[in-house]
Design a protein around this motif. Structure first.
Motif, short mmCIF file in Angstrom:
data_model
loop_
_atom_site.label_atom_id
_atom_site.label_comp_id
_atom_site.label_asym_id
_atom_site.label_seq_id
_atom_site.Cartn_x
_atom_site.Cartn_y
_atom_site.Cartn_z
N TYR A 284 -22.16 11.69 14.90
CA TYR A 284 -23.30 12.38 15.51
C TYR A 284 -23.01 12.75 16.97
O TYR A 284 -23.21 13.89 17.38
CB TYR A 284 -24.55 11.50 15.44
CG TYR A 284 -25.66 11.95 16.36
CD1 TYR A 284 -26.47 13.03 16.03
CD2 TYR A 284 -25.86 11.33 17.58
CE1 TYR A 284 -27.47 13.47 16.90
CE2 TYR A 284 -26.84 11.75 18.45
CZ TYR A 284 -27.65 12.82 18.10
OH TYR A 284 -28.61 13.24 18.96
N PHE A 285 -22.52 11.80 17.75
CA PHE A 285 -22.29 12.07 19.17
C PHE A 285 -21.16 13.07 19.39
O PHE A 285 -21.26 13.95 20.25
CB PHE A 285 -22.01 10.76 19.92
CG PHE A 285 -23.25 10.02 20.29
CD1 PHE A 285 -24.04 10.43 21.35
CD2 PHE A 285 -23.66 8.91 19.57
CE1 PHE A 285 -25.21 9.77 21.69
CE2 PHE A 285 -24.82 8.23 19.90
CZ PHE A 285 -25.60 8.66 20.96
N VAL A 286 -20.09 12.94 18.63
CA VAL A 286 -18.96 13.87 18.76
C VAL A 286 -19.41 15.28 18.39
O VAL A 286 -19.13 16.25 19.11
CB VAL A 286 -17.79 13.42 17.87
CG1 VAL A 286 -16.72 14.51 17.82
CG2 VAL A 286 -17.18 12.13 18.41
N TYR A 287 -20.11 15.40 17.25
CA TYR A 287 -20.56 16.72 16.81
C TYR A 287 -21.55 17.32 17.81
O TYR A 287 -21.46 18.51 18.14
CB TYR A 287 -21.22 16.60 15.43
CG TYR A 287 -21.69 17.93 14.88
CD1 TYR A 287 -20.82 18.75 14.14
CD2 TYR A 287 -22.97 18.40 15.12
CE1 TYR A 287 -21.24 19.97 13.65
CE2 TYR A 287 -23.40 19.62 14.64
CZ TYR A 287 -22.53 20.40 13.90
OH TYR A 287 -22.96 21.61 13.42
N THR A 288 -22.49 16.51 18.29
CA THR A 288 -23.50 17.01 19.22
C THR A 288 -22.88 17.46 20.53
O THR A 288 -23.27 18.49 21.09
CB THR A 288 -24.56 15.92 19.50
OG1 THR A 288 -25.16 15.53 18.27
CG2 THR A 288 -25.65 16.47 20.41
N GLN B 148 -27.46 19.02 10.76
CA GLN B 148 -26.34 18.14 10.98
C GLN B 148 -26.43 17.50 12.36
O GLN B 148 -26.13 16.31 12.53
CB GLN B 148 -25.01 18.89 10.85
CG GLN B 148 -24.65 19.17 9.40
CD GLN B 148 -23.41 20.00 9.30
OE1 GLN B 148 -23.18 20.87 10.14
NE2 GLN B 148 -22.61 19.78 8.28
N LYS B 149 -26.86 18.28 13.32
CA LYS B 149 -26.97 17.76 14.67
C LYS B 149 -27.92 16.56 14.70
O LYS B 149 -27.70 15.59 15.41
CB LYS B 149 -27.49 18.85 15.60
CG LYS B 149 -27.80 18.39 17.03
CD LYS B 149 -28.37 19.53 17.82
CE LYS B 149 -28.81 19.07 19.21
NZ LYS B 149 -29.43 20.13 19.98
N LEU B 150 -28.98 16.62 13.90
CA LEU B 150 -30.00 15.57 13.95
C LEU B 150 -29.79 14.49 12.91
O LEU B 150 -30.21 13.36 13.11
CB LEU B 150 -31.38 16.20 13.73
CG LEU B 150 -31.84 17.19 14.78
CD1 LEU B 150 -33.11 17.87 14.34
CD2 LEU B 150 -32.05 16.48 16.11
N GLU B 151 -29.18 14.81 11.77
CA GLU B 151 -29.27 13.87 10.68
C GLU B 151 -28.04 13.09 10.29
O GLU B 151 -28.09 11.88 10.23
CB GLU B 151 -29.75 14.61 9.42
CG GLU B 151 -29.83 13.67 8.25
CD GLU B 151 -30.35 14.35 7.03
OE1 GLU B 151 -30.09 13.84 5.96
OE2 GLU B 151 -31.02 15.37 7.16
N HIS B 152 -26.97 13.71 9.95
CA HIS B 152 -25.87 13.07 9.21
C HIS B 152 -25.59 11.66 9.70
O HIS B 152 -25.53 10.74 8.95
CB HIS B 152 -24.62 13.90 9.39
CG HIS B 152 -24.16 14.57 8.15
ND1 HIS B 152 -23.71 13.88 7.05
CD2 HIS B 152 -24.06 15.87 7.84
CE1 HIS B 152 -23.33 14.73 6.13
NE2 HIS B 152 -23.55 15.95 6.59
#
Length: 306
Positions: free
Chosen positions: A230-234, A302-306
């Motif tokens: 989550y943090f890497v993607y965000t 994806q930003k919020l969930e995965h």
């Protein structure tokens, strides 16, 4: 390199989501049910998020009003719990590759629900994406029915994972009107954990967590393909356009396919590959830039969930 780095982080985050089957199958081998594995994931993730919150985001830990907890009943229970239960069940029912492809039916569900509940316009691009997704599912489910690794329950829960994934985008849009992504993610996992602890009665299997393997799998599930991803993607998403991030994130099913083939000896037929390509093409189509600013359906969820 600075221009490429955000894209690499998005791909890295999506790749971490793609390896979730390692943890799910690993815990399944120790006798944990799909719902218990969901509970392990949300409890572990909530623990890490609380620590991160106290370390870096203390000003984002409080709710503006206690009644706002109802916002996270939708994101935490109706989406996170339902989505993960369906997804983990699918992973144990059919090929990992097909499980993640069916998850990517989410944009079609988002398009339909956004039209029904958020009154968003539907253009030819979105219609084409929905049609492509439906056709892809028909190819996977209908023409591969003779495949012993494809089950009706697996297809059903696979589509359920796409629906649950999409629900987060719908509920998340309402929560974003008052809160930032970290606060939403934290309380989503806290509510999900609070709901699942009494339901799954994980304490009855406390002795299993004395095993180093189970403990490592549990910690890994909550940290690597959840909080870290989550943090890497965000971070990458904040540095680039949502539509581009959404397309780059389709590396997730590619990683899942490679994982299925290399670790679990899975094989894909021509029909399955054709169905998968249709669904992934639909994801790309729905996130292509338009005249208006496009934030990307998949990237938002994806930003919020995965």
């Amino acid at each position: 390199m600075k221009r490429i780095f955000p894209y690499l982080m998005i791909a890295f985050g999506a790749s971490l989501w793609g390896i979730i089957a390692i943890f799910v199958k690993g815990l399944g081998e120790y006798g944990f049910t799909a719902m218990e594995i969901v509970a392990i994931r949300v409890i572990s993730a909530a623990f890490f998020l609380i620590m991160i919150g106290f370390a870096r985001y203390r000003n984002q830990l409080k709710l503006k009003t206690p009644v706002d907890i109802r916002l996270f009943a939708g994101t935490g229970i109706l989406s996170i719990v339902f989505f993960n239960f369906c997804y983990f069940t699918t992973i144990n029912q059919i090929n990992v590759s097909m499980a993640v492809i069916l998850l990517y039916t989410a944009p079609a569900f988002v398009t339909v629900m956004s039209f029904l509940f958020l009154k968003e316009k539907v253009d030819i691009k979105k219609i084409a994406a929905v049609a492509g997704t439906i056709m892809g599912c028909i190819l996977i489910a209908g023409l591969t029915a003779g495949d012993s690794k494809i089950t009706f329950l697996g297809i059903l829960t696979g589509l359920g994972s796409g629906l649950g994934y999409a629900l987060y985008t719908i509920f998340g849009k309402f929560a974003l009107r008052k809160y930032n992504p970290f606060t939403i993610t934290l309380y989503t996992f806290l509510v999900a954990a609070a709901a699942l602890i009494p339901v799954t009665r994980l304490w009855t299997k406390a002795e299993l967590f004395l095993s180093a393997d189970v403990l490592l799998l549990s910690i890994g599930l909550g940290s690597i393909p959840t909080v870290l991803a989550y943090f890497v993607y965000t971070w990458g998403l904040e540095q680039t356009e949502g539509s581009k991030a959404a397309v780059i994130a389709t590396v997730e099913p590619v990683v899942a396919m490679l994982l299925g083939v290399s670790l679990y000896g899975e094989s894909l037929g021509i029909i399955q590959i054709a169905g998968a390509l249709l669904i992934l093409s639909s994801v790309v189509i729905v996130n292509l830039p338009s005249k208006r600013k496009n934030t990307g359906i998949i990237s938002e969820s994806q930003k919020l969930e995965h």
